[in-house]
Design an enzyme around this catalytic site. Structure first.
Site, PDB file in Angstrom:
ATOM      1  N   ASN A  37      41.185  32.619 -45.975  1.00  9.09           N
ATOM      2  CA  ASN A  37      40.696  31.048 -46.362  1.00  9.09           C
ATOM      3  C   ASN A  37      39.424  31.500 -46.706  1.00  9.09           C
ATOM      4  O   ASN A  37      38.640  31.731 -46.048  1.00  9.09           O
ATOM      5  CB  ASN A  37      41.098  30.442 -45.041  1.00  9.09           C
ATOM      6  N   TYR A 160      35.208  19.267 -35.028  1.00 10.89           N
ATOM      7  CA  TYR A 160      36.039  20.089 -35.568  1.00 10.89           C
ATOM      8  C   TYR A 160      37.308  19.400 -35.846  1.00 10.89           C
ATOM      9  O   TYR A 160      38.080  19.046 -35.085  1.00 10.89           O
ATOM     10  CB  TYR A 160      36.149  21.246 -34.765  1.00 10.89           C
ATOM     11  N   HIS A 217      37.269  25.564 -30.490  1.00  6.92           N
ATOM     12  CA  HIS A 217      36.763  26.143 -31.658  1.00  6.92           C
ATOM     13  C   HIS A 217      35.512  26.532 -31.569  1.00  6.92           C
ATOM     14  O   HIS A 217      34.471  26.521 -32.243  1.00  6.92           O
ATOM     15  CB  HIS A 217      36.582  24.949 -32.766  1.00  6.92           C
TER      16      HIS A 217
HETATM   17 MG   LIG Z   1      42.144  27.358 -33.864  1.00  8.87          MG
END
Ligand SMILES: [Mg+2]
Length: 408
Positions: A37, A160, A217
């Site tokens: 990504n 996040y 995260h």
């Molecule tokens: Mg994750």
């Protein structure tokens, strides 16, 4: 039998999927996913410039030796770029092997251990009311497990996987177009004061049966992660994900010693060597590797077997950055794995994505029902692929209010 050609495609609807197609002199082809990504051109270049020229002429049935050739044969081993490229080759070779056998891939692993594999969806809200609506929507769709991410009151920007405005309801994709990342500001203190109570309210509203997951995260220090894990114990989370970065793996020992909240980690791991100690020391409950970033089906099967010895269950990464080819590889691993836990799953299902990757896998009542078609059970339409090209994108970056760089 020989590999005669291999091609790499980069692009897709809203995502730069990196798709590998390996062709053979037997007329059978295999598909692999090398999508890394927001760094997609790198595994594509590694495949085109270094791996594919060596792959031509090899016998595709020797998938183990080919994996070892590219892993041991590279002096500079591992890392996400090399392992995503190798992961795509390995997936494509398993696809070919299962097509040659005329069997769905899970049959080559040992058959099915279950009829459906439970998935979790991504609920998100700009605030707690908004998040409650999002969770309710997924519950109405039949999901049994939901990851919940919430905007934090007073935080200067969205945290996040949280939208800036209400009403996102379905998964909120945090990537941005362009090579310069968006800035997010993080305040641990506000998060620590808000999120445990918010999770308790979610449990009270949706009752004991819903599986609730939460992704920290990588934002907390080890001591903070231990405090958070202890605070949310009464909520009985299905898991707390990435409480602290796993670069310092002893940090998980501190979290473990203070709490029974299940810990899930590993979506950025690239090899069994990134998680063998965490598994053997029983410091985690779920291993989150993906067939793409961790070098394919061959090494992930080894990780699953090692995890099974230590009561660690699977929870493979399934963010939209993986193409339906990687998700198909996971569907077969999930159907087989005796220590299956859950699968991350995003409601992609756009007509454009389905046209690019026609798939035989189905979703029913929050479970993936694996395809019985020979191979991975997913195809790739090159005519559709010609509509797309690479578009640069980036993850956000995170700073503390005083400007200090923090973990995304
Ligand atoms: Mg994750």
């Amino acid at each position: 039998m020989q590999i005669t050609d291999a091609r790499v495609f980069v692009g897709g609807p809203g995502k730069n999927y990196v798709t590998l197609k390996i062709l053979t002199d037997a007329g059978v082809y295999g598909l692999g996913d090398a999508t890394l990504n927001n760094r997609e051109t790198l595994p594509a270049a590694y495949l085109r410039d270094y791996l594919i020229p060596n792959l031509i002429g090899m016998d595709p049935r020797n998938s183990e030796d080919i994996w070892q050739f590219f892993y041991r044969g590279a002096y500079f081993r591992r890392g996400p770029i090399a392992m995503a490229a190798l992961g795509a080759i390995d997936m494509a070779l398993w696809d070919i092997k299962a097509k040659l056998a005329g069997l769905p891939l899970y049959q080559l692993f040992g058959g099915k251990s279950r009829e459906g594999a439970m998935v979790y969806a991504h609920a998100t809200g700009a605030d707690l009311d908004d998040l409650m609506d999002s969770i309710a929507w997924y519950v109405e769709q039949g999901y049994q497990a939901v990851r919940v991410q919430c905007g934090i009151p007073g935080m200067p920007s969205a945290s996040y996987a949280v939208p800036e405005h209400k009403g996102a309801r379905r998964h909120y994709i945090t990537d941005y177009a362009g090579i310069r990342p968006k800035l997010e500001i993080w305040e641990t203190d506000r998060y620590m004061r808000f999120m445990p109570d918010a999770l308790a309210e979610i449990r009270a509203r949706f009752g004991p049966r819903l599986h609730i997951l939460h992704d920290v995260h990588h934002r907390l220090l080890p001591r903070e992660a231990a405090e958070f894990a202890k605070a949310v114990e009464p909520v009985r989370l299905f898991w707390m994900e990435d409480p602290t970065p796993a670069e310092d793996q002893d940090a998980l020992r501190l979290v473990r010693q203070h709490s029974t909240t299940p810990i899930a980690i590993g979506e950025v791991f690239n090899a069994i060597w990134d998680c063998n100690r965490l598994i053997e020391d029983e410091l985690i409950d779920f291993i989150r590797v993906a067939a793409t970033y961790a070098g394919g089906i061959t090494p992930v099967k080894r990780i699953v077997d090692l995890a099974g010895l230590h009561h660690v269950r699977t929870g493979f990464h399934g963010a939209p950055s993986h193409s339906p080819i990687c998700m198909a590889a996971h569907a077969h691993l999930n159907a087989w794995a005796p220590n299956f836990g859950i699968q991350e799953y995003l409601v992609l299902g756009t007509p454009e994505c389905d046209a690019l990757f026609p798939s035989e896998h189905r979703m029913e009542n929050g479970m993936v029902l694996v395809s019985d078609a020979p191979g991975l059970g997913v195809d790739f339409d090159e005519t559709e692929a010609a509509r797309y090209s690479y578009e640069p994108g980036s993850h956000p970056v995170v700073r503390l209010p005083d400007g200090t760089m923090w973990n995304y």
